[in-house]
Design a protein around this motif. Structure first.
Motif, short mmCIF file in Angstrom:
data_model
loop_
_atom_site.label_atom_id
_atom_site.label_comp_id
_atom_site.label_asym_id
_atom_site.label_seq_id
_atom_site.Cartn_x
_atom_site.Cartn_y
_atom_site.Cartn_z
N GLU A 166 -9.20 -9.98 31.21
CA GLU A 166 -9.83 -8.70 31.57
C GLU A 166 -11.06 -8.88 32.48
O GLU A 166 -11.61 -7.92 33.00
CB GLU A 166 -10.19 -7.88 30.31
CG GLU A 166 -11.21 -8.49 29.38
CD GLU A 166 -10.59 -9.43 28.33
OE1 GLU A 166 -9.41 -9.86 28.51
OE2 GLU A 166 -11.27 -9.73 27.33
N GLN A 167 -11.49 -10.14 32.68
CA GLN A 167 -12.67 -10.36 33.54
C GLN A 167 -12.33 -10.87 34.94
O GLN A 167 -13.23 -11.18 35.73
CB GLN A 167 -13.59 -11.39 32.87
CG GLN A 167 -14.25 -10.86 31.62
CD GLN A 167 -15.20 -11.89 30.99
OE1 GLN A 167 -15.48 -12.93 31.59
NE2 GLN A 167 -15.66 -11.60 29.80
N THR A 168 -11.05 -10.95 35.30
CA THR A 168 -10.72 -11.56 36.60
C THR A 168 -11.32 -10.79 37.77
O THR A 168 -11.60 -11.37 38.82
CB THR A 168 -9.18 -11.65 36.82
OG1 THR A 168 -8.64 -10.34 36.70
CG2 THR A 168 -8.54 -12.58 35.82
N SER A 169 -11.56 -9.49 37.58
CA SER A 169 -12.08 -8.69 38.70
C SER A 169 -13.55 -8.97 38.99
O SER A 169 -14.16 -8.33 39.84
CB SER A 169 -11.87 -7.20 38.41
OG SER A 169 -12.47 -6.89 37.19
N ARG A 170 -14.13 -9.96 38.28
CA ARG A 170 -15.51 -10.35 38.59
C ARG A 170 -15.58 -11.65 39.40
O ARG A 170 -16.66 -12.07 39.78
CB ARG A 170 -16.28 -10.62 37.30
CG ARG A 170 -16.41 -9.46 36.38
CD ARG A 170 -17.32 -9.89 35.24
NE ARG A 170 -17.13 -9.07 34.07
CZ ARG A 170 -17.58 -9.39 32.87
NH1 ARG A 170 -18.22 -10.53 32.67
NH2 ARG A 170 -17.38 -8.58 31.85
N VAL A 225 -7.87 -15.52 45.57
CA VAL A 225 -8.15 -14.09 45.78
C VAL A 225 -9.47 -13.70 45.14
O VAL A 225 -9.79 -14.14 44.04
CB VAL A 225 -7.06 -13.16 45.19
CG1 VAL A 225 -6.10 -12.68 46.22
CG2 VAL A 225 -6.37 -13.77 44.00
N GLU A 226 -10.20 -12.83 45.84
CA GLU A 226 -11.50 -12.40 45.34
C GLU A 226 -11.34 -11.16 44.46
O GLU A 226 -10.71 -10.19 44.87
CB GLU A 226 -12.43 -12.11 46.53
CG GLU A 226 -13.88 -11.78 46.15
CD GLU A 226 -14.62 -12.91 45.43
OE1 GLU A 226 -14.27 -14.09 45.62
OE2 GLU A 226 -15.54 -12.60 44.66
N LYS A 227 -11.88 -11.24 43.27
CA LYS A 227 -11.96 -10.12 42.32
C LYS A 227 -10.64 -9.36 42.14
O LYS A 227 -10.58 -8.12 42.30
CB LYS A 227 -13.05 -9.14 42.76
CG LYS A 227 -14.44 -9.80 42.82
CD LYS A 227 -15.55 -8.80 43.07
CE LYS A 227 -16.92 -9.40 42.92
NZ LYS A 227 -17.29 -10.51 43.75
N PRO A 228 -9.55 -10.08 41.80
CA PRO A 228 -8.28 -9.35 41.61
C PRO A 228 -8.28 -8.55 40.31
O PRO A 228 -8.90 -8.96 39.33
CB PRO A 228 -7.25 -10.49 41.54
CG PRO A 228 -8.02 -11.65 41.00
CD PRO A 228 -9.42 -11.51 41.55
N ASP A 229 -7.56 -7.47 40.34
CA ASP A 229 -7.34 -6.67 39.14
C ASP A 229 -6.60 -7.56 38.11
O ASP A 229 -5.72 -8.33 38.49
CB ASP A 229 -6.47 -5.48 39.54
CG ASP A 229 -6.42 -4.46 38.45
OD1 ASP A 229 -7.35 -3.65 38.40
OD2 ASP A 229 -5.47 -4.51 37.63
N PRO A 230 -6.96 -7.47 36.81
CA PRO A 230 -6.30 -8.32 35.81
C PRO A 230 -4.77 -8.24 35.86
O PRO A 230 -4.09 -9.24 35.63
CB PRO A 230 -6.82 -7.78 34.48
CG PRO A 230 -8.13 -7.16 34.82
CD PRO A 230 -8.03 -6.64 36.21
N ALA A 231 -4.24 -7.08 36.21
CA ALA A 231 -2.78 -6.91 36.21
C ALA A 231 -2.11 -7.77 37.28
O ALA A 231 -0.93 -8.13 37.14
CB ALA A 231 -2.44 -5.43 36.43
N VAL A 232 -2.81 -8.07 38.35
CA VAL A 232 -2.18 -8.81 39.46
C VAL A 232 -2.82 -10.18 39.71
O VAL A 232 -2.42 -10.89 40.64
CB VAL A 232 -2.22 -7.99 40.77
CG1 VAL A 232 -1.40 -6.72 40.65
CG2 VAL A 232 -3.65 -7.65 41.18
N ALA A 233 -3.80 -10.55 38.88
CA ALA A 233 -4.47 -11.84 39.09
C ALA A 233 -3.46 -12.97 38.95
O ALA A 233 -2.68 -12.99 37.99
CB ALA A 233 -5.60 -12.01 38.09
N PRO A 234 -3.44 -13.94 39.90
CA PRO A 234 -2.44 -15.00 39.86
C PRO A 234 -2.66 -16.01 38.73
O PRO A 234 -1.77 -16.79 38.41
CB PRO A 234 -2.59 -15.68 41.23
CG PRO A 234 -3.95 -15.32 41.71
CD PRO A 234 -4.29 -14.00 41.10
#
Ligand code: UTP
Length: 296
Positions: A167-171, A191-200
């Motif tokens: 849940e913190q990937t967007s930071r 990738v910079e600050k990806p949404d948790p749903a799409v973070a690799p």
């Protein structure tokens, strides 16, 4: 044999809005953890990795930073007269030979990538390190030394990463991890600050980089990314496939001093590790923890 990493860039031009009001008149990199400012920990980490030139990209309120790494003749003279040798040694220990510290200015805070780009002419055509001093990293060997060693093997970009909750990937800047060899993984995407749903993945960059000089050509394109800022992550990602890019999984303790809780935790741990403060400090912590918990 790869070229040595001799220069390090310290981007210290951010606004520090999360640490206000403390950072209204001083840069957040001057916030002390126990009795040293954050910037001094970062400079010491760089020196331990063999760095010879320290390049500060400053913004407003840079005077305190410059003064910290300069002689304070009146103070030094007074300490000497009073026989306060330990304090005097601590002060002079932080100094580097004239010409080893260089300052340039980021005139507008347009993002980390832009801050690094401001150092392009000072770095020139050689690999270099970037350290974000508000990330305080405690490990042995120190984090940057580990990255420099990986660079010596691979000749490409190297970053330090740590697992974060999804849940913190967007930071954070998040890597797409390829094959691993021990704690070193190949980076296939960044990738910079990806949404948790799409973070690799959940492996996040934690403020230590060894970069190849080709990154400046990417940054020169001036493309903005997440948050409308010029992102270092995007410039590095554009080099994938052209130059090697690896991530070293950080094995140590990390304190994000750019937010208030991370900063408080750093003070707690660093004070507990100091032989001269440890016992008294732990007594204080226990006493206050007991008093506060018993209220709940
Ligand atoms: P942060 O993302 O922590 O931003 O920057 P910030 O502005 O310093 O702080 P907040 O979020 O408002 O509280 C990460 C690093 O990049 C530098 C900062 O000084 C910090 O070391 N930076 C950021 C720059 O030098 N210039 C910029 O334009 C942005």
């Amino acid at each position: 044999m790869q070229r040595l990493v001799r220069k390090a860039v310290f981007p210290v031009a951010g606004l520090g809005t999360r640490t206000l009001p403390a950072t209204k008149a001083i840069p957040k990199e001057m916030l002390p953890v126990v009795d040293k400012p954050l910037i001094q920990y970062a400079v010491e980490e760089a020196a331990a990795a063999g760095i010879e030139q320290f390049i500060f990209v400053t913004g407003r309120n840079k005077t305190a930073l410059e003064d910290h790494f300069d002689h304070a003749f009146e103070l030094e003279h007074t300490l000497e007269q009073r026989g306060k040798t330990d304090a005097l040694n601590d002060l002079t220990h932080a100094l580097h030979k004239e010409g080893r510290i260089v300052y340039t200015r980021q005139q507008r805070p347009m993002g980390l990538g832009h801050a690094v780009w401001c150092a392009r002419d000072i770095v020139g055509d050689e690999p270099f390190a970037v350290l974000l001093p508000d990330e305080l990293l405690l490990s042995e060997p120190p984090c940057l030394k580990q990255l420099v060693d990986v660079h010596q093997e691979t000749g490409g970009s190297v970053i330090s990463t740590m697992e974060v909750p999804r849940e913190q990937t967007s930071r954070y800047g998040i890597i797409d991890a390829g094959g691993a060899s021990g704690s070193v993984v190949e980076v296939q995407g960044f990738v910079e600050k990806p949404d948790p749903a799409v973070a690799p993945s959940t492996a996040a960059a934690i403020g230590r980089y060894v970069l190849v000089p080709e990154v400046f050509a990417e940054l020169s394109k001036g493309r903005t990314g997440a948050g409308g800022e010029i992102q270092l992550t995007d410039a590095m990602a554009n080099l994938i496939g052209r130059r090697p890019f690896h991530a070293q999984q950080f094995d140590g303790q990390r304190f994000d001093c750019g937010n208030k809780l991370g900063y408080l935790e750093a003070i707690l741990v660093y004070a507990a590790q100091r032989p001269d403060l440890r016992d008294g400090w732990l007594d204080i912590v226990r006493r206050h923890a007991d008093a506060h918990f018993s209220k709940d």
